[in-house]
Design a protein around this motif. Sequence first.
Motif, short mmCIF file in Angstrom:
data_model
loop_
_atom_site.label_atom_id
_atom_site.label_comp_id
_atom_site.label_asym_id
_atom_site.label_seq_id
_atom_site.Cartn_x
_atom_site.Cartn_y
_atom_site.Cartn_z
N ILE A 1 0.99 -1.23 -0.10
CA ILE A 1 0.02 0.16 0.08
C ILE A 1 0.96 1.22 -0.02
N LEU A 2 1.81 1.32 0.63
CA LEU A 2 2.81 2.27 0.72
C LEU A 2 3.56 2.64 -0.54
N LEU B 1 1.66 9.40 -5.37
CA LEU B 1 2.31 10.77 -4.89
C LEU B 1 3.07 11.29 -6.05
N SER B 2 4.00 10.54 -6.37
CA SER B 2 4.98 11.05 -7.36
C SER B 2 4.30 11.40 -8.50
N LYS B 3 3.29 10.64 -9.09
CA LYS B 3 2.44 10.90 -10.33
C LYS B 3 1.88 12.33 -10.13
N CYS B 4 1.23 12.46 -9.02
CA CYS B 4 0.34 13.66 -8.71
C CYS B 4 1.39 15.04 -8.71
N LYS B 5 2.42 14.85 -8.00
CA LYS B 5 3.50 15.93 -8.08
C LYS B 5 3.90 16.25 -9.55
N HIS B 6 4.20 15.23 -10.40
CA HIS B 6 4.63 15.48 -11.55
C HIS B 6 3.56 16.36 -12.37
N PHE C 1 -3.55 14.71 0.66
CA PHE C 1 -4.02 13.63 1.22
C PHE C 1 -3.26 12.39 0.96
N LEU C 2 -2.39 12.15 -0.11
CA LEU C 2 -1.61 11.01 -0.24
C LEU C 2 -0.49 11.36 0.43
N ARG C 3 -0.04 12.38 0.91
CA ARG C 3 1.08 12.74 1.81
C ARG C 3 0.73 12.16 3.24
N ILE C 4 -0.48 12.28 3.43
CA ILE C 4 -1.01 11.89 4.77
C ILE C 4 -0.98 10.39 4.87
N LEU C 5 -1.34 9.82 3.62
CA LEU C 5 -1.31 8.36 3.63
C LEU C 5 -0.20 7.90 3.72
N GLY D 1 3.89 4.79 6.41
CA GLY D 1 5.17 4.73 6.66
C GLY D 1 5.57 4.43 8.36
N VAL D 2 4.52 4.94 9.14
CA VAL D 2 4.70 5.02 10.50
C VAL D 2 4.61 3.46 10.79
N VAL D 3 3.36 2.94 10.17
CA VAL D 3 3.01 1.57 10.38
C VAL D 3 4.17 0.30 9.81
N ALA D 4 4.73 0.79 8.77
CA ALA D 4 5.84 0.06 8.27
C ALA D 4 6.95 0.31 9.60
N ALA D 5 7.29 1.25 9.86
CA ALA D 5 8.37 1.47 10.76
C ALA D 5 8.09 0.89 12.07
N ALA D 6 6.61 0.89 12.61
CA ALA D 6 6.41 0.22 13.78
C ALA D 6 6.53 -1.12 13.83
#
Length: 344
Positions: free
Chosen positions: A20-21, A28-33, A234-238, A243-248
């Motif tokens: 998912i991440l 997010l990369s596509k949206c920024k582009h 919104f994508l940044r929040i996700l 990312g926090v879940v993966a780190a945990a």
Amino acid sequence: MDFLPEIIGETVILGLDTLILGFCMRQLSKCKHILNGLQTAPVLDIDSTLNKEINKYPNNVIPYVVIRGLVKPLGTPITSNYNHSVTGVVQRLTIKEHVIARTSAGFWSDQTRTIHEVCNCTPFVLNSGKYSIEVVDALAAELLDMDVISDKFEPMSPGVIDHVWGFFSGVRQRGLQTMEEMLRDGSYITAIGELSKSNSGALKIQPPKDGLPLYLTTATKSTLLKRLTSSRDFLRILVVVFGVVAAAASCRIAYKYLKRRKRRVLEECMRKQLAVGRRERRAIARDHNLTDLQLCVVCTENPKEVILLPCGHVCLCEDCSDNIADTCPICRERIESRAPAFIT
């Protein structure tokens, strides 16, 4: 491998979260582009200055541009199937099936499934006075705003057999929805894409070649920028959340691994201490007045205490037996088992 059952839950969570991440980061990369491309895209009018502007760019191609104009067909327009007074240049006919399906939890929920979709398109231009720009491959547009010309829902009247069959199959038919959408002739839209000029001088707007999308929308550039900015935030929040879940999950796996490693180190130290204690007790209890035939063939200090099988040689003390695991030192036959031996 014996460590895997201890972290199976964290591993599954980490795997799903990583997928998912990765998807969120890609979006997010596509949206920024797209956002960067749209922010730098010039807004041009369809007038006499357009040719001067396009001549400033290499190969007479503007990579990303915003243009607004009136839709005008090149030839015969498409006539609506349900309202013959309406004509357009792009038509989409959709048939959707509405059902009530039973979920895995046992509840019934409304579901929709597209069973048929047809798109028709005729060549058209964006016009402003005597100047025009041809739109190429409109159906490839990522955002294509069209008006709903007709939206009809035909409910079904199931009988007793249908109700019984629906109860056992888990799907009950509600009806069919038929929808017609069109990009009308004369609509005022915003086209965002690659603008190029052919050798004959004709101007065309088409899907860009650098991954940016083609937009044919009634919204303005500022409205699209607000939408994309909202999607980016919104994508940044996700990304932060997953990312926090993966780190945990990773920290949990590392903690269990270090805890297990510490436990095994302590067990190994305890085992070595017990082995040293056993050797000391054996050394105290051993008889030291032995003949050469009764001494271990390896260390020649301790008595022979172990019989090797299947060869049957009694040639090692218990201390040396712990260090020799493969073959018998007398006959070199493979050691399959060993047992204590008592020599009197």
